[in-house]
Design an enzyme around this catalytic site. Structure first.
Site, PDB file in Angstrom:
ATOM      1  N   LYS A 212       0.671  -1.361   0.408  1.00  0.00           N
ATOM      2  CA  LYS A 212      -0.328  -0.288   0.190  1.00  0.00           C
ATOM      3  C   LYS A 212       0.667   1.314   0.078  1.00  0.00           C
ATOM      4  O   LYS A 212       0.046   2.514  -0.128  1.00  0.00           O
ATOM      5  CB  LYS A 212      -1.080   0.496   1.280  1.00  0.00           C
ATOM      6  CG  LYS A 212      -1.705  -1.158   1.336  1.00  0.00           C
ATOM      7  CD  LYS A 212      -3.458  -0.869   0.785  1.00  0.00           C
ATOM      8  CE  LYS A 212      -4.406  -1.874   0.441  1.00  0.00           C
ATOM      9  NZ  LYS A 212      -4.570  -3.047   0.542  1.00  0.00           N
TER      10      LYS A 212
ATOM     11  N   GLU B 167      -9.784   6.399   3.199  1.00  0.00           N
ATOM     12  CA  GLU B 167     -10.844   5.241   4.210  1.00  0.00           C
ATOM     13  C   GLU B 167      -9.577   3.901   3.695  1.00  0.00           C
ATOM     14  O   GLU B 167      -8.962   3.927   3.503  1.00  0.00           O
ATOM     15  CB  GLU B 167     -11.893   4.224   2.734  1.00  0.00           C
ATOM     16  CG  GLU B 167     -11.775   3.764   1.779  1.00  0.00           C
ATOM     17  CD  GLU B 167     -10.092   4.260   0.889  1.00  0.00           C
ATOM     18  OE1 GLU B 167      -9.989   5.237   0.525  1.00  0.00           O
ATOM     19  OE2 GLU B 167      -9.433   3.325   0.031  1.00  0.00           O
TER      20      GLU B 167
ATOM     21  N   SER C 165       1.505  -9.860  -0.874  1.00  0.00           N
ATOM     22  CA  SER C 165       1.660  -8.665  -0.648  1.00  0.00           C
ATOM     23  C   SER C 165       1.393  -7.633   0.503  1.00  0.00           C
ATOM     24  O   SER C 165       1.478  -7.115   0.530  1.00  0.00           O
ATOM     25  CB  SER C 165       0.028  -8.423  -1.265  1.00  0.00           C
ATOM     26  OG  SER C 165      -0.676  -9.387  -0.661  1.00  0.00           O
TER      27      SER C 165
HETATM   28  C1  LIG Z   1      -5.099  -4.001   1.177  1.00  0.00           C
HETATM   29  C2  LIG Z   1      -4.274  -5.578   0.981  1.00  0.00           C
HETATM   30  C3  LIG Z   1      -4.706  -6.146  -0.035  1.00  0.00           C
HETATM   31  C4  LIG Z   1      -5.590  -6.207  -1.094  1.00  0.00           C
HETATM   32  O1  LIG Z   1      -5.810  -4.798  -1.625  1.00  0.00           O
HETATM   33  P1  LIG Z   1      -5.394  -4.602  -3.816  1.00  0.00           P
HETATM   34  O2  LIG Z   1      -5.955  -3.177  -3.497  1.00  0.00           O
HETATM   35  O3  LIG Z   1      -6.355  -5.801  -3.899  1.00  0.00           O
HETATM   36  O4  LIG Z   1      -4.211  -5.340  -3.555  1.00  0.00           O
HETATM   37  C5  LIG Z   1      -4.017  -7.260  -0.567  1.00  0.00           C
HETATM   38  N1  LIG Z   1      -2.806  -7.725   0.555  1.00  0.00           N
HETATM   39  C6  LIG Z   1      -1.943  -7.215   1.707  1.00  0.00           C
HETATM   40  C7  LIG Z   1      -1.330  -7.268   2.754  1.00  0.00           C
HETATM   41  C8  LIG Z   1      -3.324  -5.632   1.306  1.00  0.00           C
HETATM   42  O5  LIG Z   1      -2.820  -4.671   2.916  1.00  0.00           O
END
Ligand SMILES: *Cc1c(COP(=O)(O)O)cnc(C)c1O
Length: 399
Positions: free
Chosen positions: A93, A115, A382
């Site tokens: 993020k 948000e 992610s």
């Molecule tokens: C917010 C988040 C997601 C999902 O959001 P995307 O916009 O689909 O990437 C996935 N993994 C993590 C660790 C997150 O914090």
């Protein structure tokens, strides 16, 4: 052959999806943002500044790690993990937040709003706002505030004001509505940092661009390590930003399978999941036309996932388009499968993934054993799972 890395049209349409479905009062702000982004993205200095913050502050480039034990255990393709979990604040993020706060500075907007669902985007936003000395207000559903109390405290520690939203289901959707209301009122002084490749134009395009550093790095790294492109790339899909971020650099590499994994929750029955492509239909939600979980009357359905970051009723519009074009495949992982992957990766590699990322790992656990040993798979990790440990402790009983 159509070139897939092209831009949406002026109103932000990806084929029949996307667009700008917002009240008139926001139209001016969105057009101003689109114009500023267009100017900035052509300036070498903006790119240099952003690259500098990404590297020095957030910790890019992230590693592409060969998961040797995971590979051996699964007995098929060679698995690499793109380590977005190692970034500052613990997830991808921050890539988007840094891009957007630089834009806000250019526009002279010193008040930042956002948000948040699980709190990860709120924390990343509060972080960049603190670093730039901006006022910061985060909207969060009251149910999420109770579930993610630690992240609420973290945001406050970073100097942000966290405003609880008590409408409707009191989760992410309501928080977005409240942030949009604030923006409508304070648009002259305020920039809204939206957290995923979602909502009205220019956000889906802009957030994708800010996240596409993931795929550019991964492409270079895998060519260096393996001398060839991967056979498949797997990423989880909430709004769709980490997935489009890693996929984008590979869209024109037709031999690379791109696989998005949504939240299957307790199974594909209304109210039990957040797999928009498995149980959704075409609709408009919060600024964009895309696949939405809704009933026959267009009422938004309840959603469920063990991972708060995947728990949203709409998917980013570019995903809907790339699915139509059959360039990205979409599947889902159930809560139980994600939890099993969460534990498996912790035990086999000493890496605790975010529950969101565990959905991608869960699919790799199904796919890799069916592939040849000389094939390569990249899983986008992610985020890290520290934020999820307490929740997992309530579900997975360990001896
Ligand atoms: C917010 C988040 C997601 C999902 O959001 P995307 O916009 O689909 O990437 C996935 N993994 C993590 C660790 C997150 O914090």
């Amino acid at each position: 052959m159509q070139k897939l890395q092209s831009q949406p049209d002026k109103q932000g349409h990806f084929g029949p999806y996307g667009g700008m479905f917002v009240p008139e009062t926001l139209m001016t702000a969105l057009k101003e943002l689109a114009a500023e982004y267009d100017r900035a993205s052509k300036e070498p200095k903006f790119k240099r500044d952003l690259a500098c913050y990404l590297n020095e502050y957030a910790g890019r480039p992230t590693r592409l790690y060969f998961a040797e034990r995971l590979t051996r255990e699964l007995g098929g393709a060679r698995i690499y993990l793109k380590r977005e979990d190692l970034l500052h604040t613990g997830a991808h993020k921050i890539n988007n937040c840094l891009g957007q706060i630089l834009l806000a500075q250019r526009m002279g907007k010193r008040r930042i709003i956002a948000e948040t669902g699980a709190g990860q985007h709120g924390v990343a936003t509060a972080t960049v706002a603190a670093m730039f000395g901006c006022e910061c207000v985060i909207y969060m559903g009251e149910v999420d505030m109770a579930r993610q109390a630690l992240n609420v405290y973290r945001m406050r520690l970073l100097g942000a004001k966290v405003v609880g939203v008590s409408a409707g289901q009191r989760t992410l959707k309501e928080a977005i509505s409240e942030a949009m209301r604030d923006w409508t009122t304070n648009v002259r002084t305020t920039h809204y940092i939206l957290g995923s490749a979602l909502g009205s134009h220019p956000y889906p395009m802009m957030v994708r661009d800010f996240q596409s550093c993931i795929g550019r790095e991964a492409r270079r790294q895998i060519l260096k390590k393996e001398g060839k492109l991967p056979a498949a790339i797997i990423a989880c899909v909430g709004g769709g930003s980490n997935s489009i971020g890693i996929f984008h650099a590979f869209l024109n590499d037709k031999k690379v399978r791109l696989i998005g994994v949504e939240a299957g929750g307790r199974g594909i029955q209304p109210g039990d999941h957040a797999a928009r492509f498995a149980g959704g239909s075409l609709g408009v939600l919060q600024g964009t036309r895309t696949f939405v979980l809704q009933n026959a009357d267009g009422q938004i359905e309840l959603t469920h996932s063990v991972s708060a970051g995947l728990d949203y009723a709409a998917v980013g519009p570019e995903h809907a388009w790339l699915r139509d074009l059959k360039r990205i495949e979409y599947t889902y992982a159930l809560d139980d499968e994600a939890l099993r992957a969460f534990r498996f990766l912790a035990e086999k590699e000493g890496i605790i993934p975010a529950l969101e990322s565990a959905h991608a790992v869960a699919h790799a656990m199904k796919l890799a054993p069916k592939m040849r040993k000389n094939q390569v798979v990249i899983v986008n990790l992610s985020g890290r799972g520290d934020k999820d440990v307490q929740q997992a402790a309530g579900i997975l009983k360990l001896e």
